[in-house]
Design a protein around this motif. Sequence first.
Motif, mmCIF file in Angstrom:
data_model
loop_
_atom_site.group_PDB
_atom_site.id
_atom_site.type_symbol
_atom_site.label_atom_id
_atom_site.label_comp_id
_atom_site.label_asym_id
_atom_site.label_seq_id
_atom_site.Cartn_x
_atom_site.Cartn_y
_atom_site.Cartn_z
ATOM 1 N N GLU A 65 38.469 42.094 35.633
ATOM 2 C CA GLU A 65 38.614 40.677 35.985
ATOM 3 C C GLU A 65 40.017 40.394 36.525
ATOM 4 O O GLU A 65 40.192 39.659 37.499
ATOM 5 C CB GLU A 65 38.342 39.797 34.762
ATOM 6 N N LEU A 89 38.924 37.349 44.871
ATOM 7 C CA LEU A 89 37.701 36.577 45.083
ATOM 8 C C LEU A 89 38.009 35.094 45.212
ATOM 9 O O LEU A 89 37.395 34.388 46.025
ATOM 10 C CB LEU A 89 36.723 36.836 43.936
ATOM 11 N N ALA A 142 33.928 44.234 41.197
ATOM 12 C CA ALA A 142 33.295 43.003 40.710
ATOM 13 C C ALA A 142 31.867 43.281 40.245
ATOM 14 O O ALA A 142 31.416 42.749 39.214
ATOM 15 C CB ALA A 142 33.292 41.942 41.809
ATOM 16 N N THR A 198 40.032 41.799 40.148
ATOM 17 C CA THR A 198 39.184 41.200 41.181
ATOM 18 C C THR A 198 39.345 39.697 41.351
ATOM 19 O O THR A 198 39.228 39.179 42.469
ATOM 20 C CB THR A 198 37.696 41.485 40.880
ATOM 21 N N SER A 199 39.592 38.979 40.271
ATOM 22 C CA SER A 199 39.572 37.516 40.312
ATOM 23 C C SER A 199 40.510 36.909 41.366
ATOM 24 O O SER A 199 40.084 36.041 42.142
ATOM 25 C CB SER A 199 39.889 36.940 38.936
ATOM 26 N N ARG A 209 34.905 44.429 45.767
ATOM 27 C CA ARG A 209 33.511 44.039 45.539
ATOM 28 C C ARG A 209 32.814 45.029 44.608
ATOM 29 O O ARG A 209 32.026 44.634 43.750
ATOM 30 C CB ARG A 209 32.757 43.935 46.863
ATOM 31 N N GLN A 236 30.371 42.817 36.448
ATOM 32 C CA GLN A 236 29.150 42.074 36.122
ATOM 33 C C GLN A 236 28.186 42.923 35.296
ATOM 34 O O GLN A 236 27.549 42.433 34.358
ATOM 35 C CB GLN A 236 28.482 41.605 37.405
#
Length: 361
Positions: free
Chosen positions: A61, A68, A28, A64-65, A25, A32
Motif C-alpha cells: 500500500e 494511484l 496493486a 502503490t497508493s 499495477r 488486493q
Amino acid sequence: MHELHVQIDALITDVQDAMGKLSIRESATEMQSSQTESQAADFWNDNLHAQTVMQKISKLETKTSPWLVLERELRETKDLSAMEDDSLTDELTKKYESLRTAFTKLKTQLKYSGQYDDYDAIVSIYAGAGGTDAQDWAQMLLRMYLRWAESHGFVVTMIDESSGDEAGIKSVTLEVAGNFIFGKLKGEHGVHRLVRLSPFNADSLRQTSFAKLEVIPKVDTPDAVVIDEKDLKIDVYRSGGKGGQSVNTTDSAVRITHLPTNIVVAIQNERSQLQNRETAMTILRSKLAQLQAEQHLDDLSKLKGPNEQAAWGNQIRSYVLHPYKQVKDVRTRYESSDPDAVLDGKLDDFIDAYLEHTIGE
C-alpha cells in the motif's frame, strides 16, 4: 486552456510510464489478493502467516497508493481542463504544478526498478584481513549501518553474530526491513577498507583492515526459488554462542550446504533447531535468488557459486582516518572529508551516488 490540457495529458503519459517500470499495477493487484486473503474467517488461525500477510499489505500500500492517487487526480484535472471554462484556468494551473511536483518526488523511485529492489535485505558483515583490527572494523561497520537504518526508521533484526577473539566481531547477519531496502543497500555489497592508527598496537602503527559486506534480497516465499532437497546437506551441531549453562546442551545450530553451488549457511542464534533451519533456508533461498538474477539461469543446478576469495581484493570504498581524513568510493569517485559523520550513519550521499552511477548500465 487547451495548452494546459495538453500538458496534463503529457504528464499522465510520463506517470504511467514510470508506473509501468515500477510494476505499480501488478503490486496493486497483489495487494488486493492479499487483502482478500486477510478477510477469510480462518485467517488468524496461523498467527505468524497472518502477520506476514498484513506486513506485506502495508508495504504494498505504501508503494502503490501515492502513484494511484496521483494518476487519479491527474485524470480528474484533465477532465476539468477539457470543459473550456476559463474561470477554472488559474485553479487548474496551480493543481497541475502541484501534481507535477509530486511526480518529481515520486520519480526518484525509478532508481529502485531492479527485480528485487523493493525487497527487504539480509546484510552480513565479515571481518577480513587484519586480525583484531579487522574484527573491530567489522563492528564499526555494523554500528554505521545500524545508525543509518535507525535514522530512517527502518527495522533491524539480528539473525546471527560471532564475537571477535579480543574485540569486535568476526561476523554478523542482520535483516533490514523497510521500503526499497535492497535497492538502497545493494551498492554497499563488497569489500570495505579502513586505514588508521591501530588502537591494538602498542606502537600505534598505521594499520589497513578489511571487512566484507554481503547484501542479498530477502526472498522468504518457498515457491519463489524451488530447492531440491537432494541438493542439500544439512548438519546439526551444538550452538557455541554466549549464554547460560544450558546453551550448549542441545544440538540447535544448523548448517545447510547447497551442493551444486557449495553455498553454506550456518545459523545458531535461536534456541530452536526448527527456527534456525527456517532462517537458514530463507538466507539460502535469498542467496540463490540473487545468483539466478546475476547469472540469468533458471536451473539452480547450473549456477556457479560466488567467488568469495576473488572479491577480497576488490574494495569498493576506502575509509582513511590517518594520515588524512577521507572516505572515497572507488566506483563512483564520490568522496567525503568527514569520515566521522559517515561512520555515524550518514551514508545517503554515497548510496545516491552509486544509484546515479548505475542508471542506464
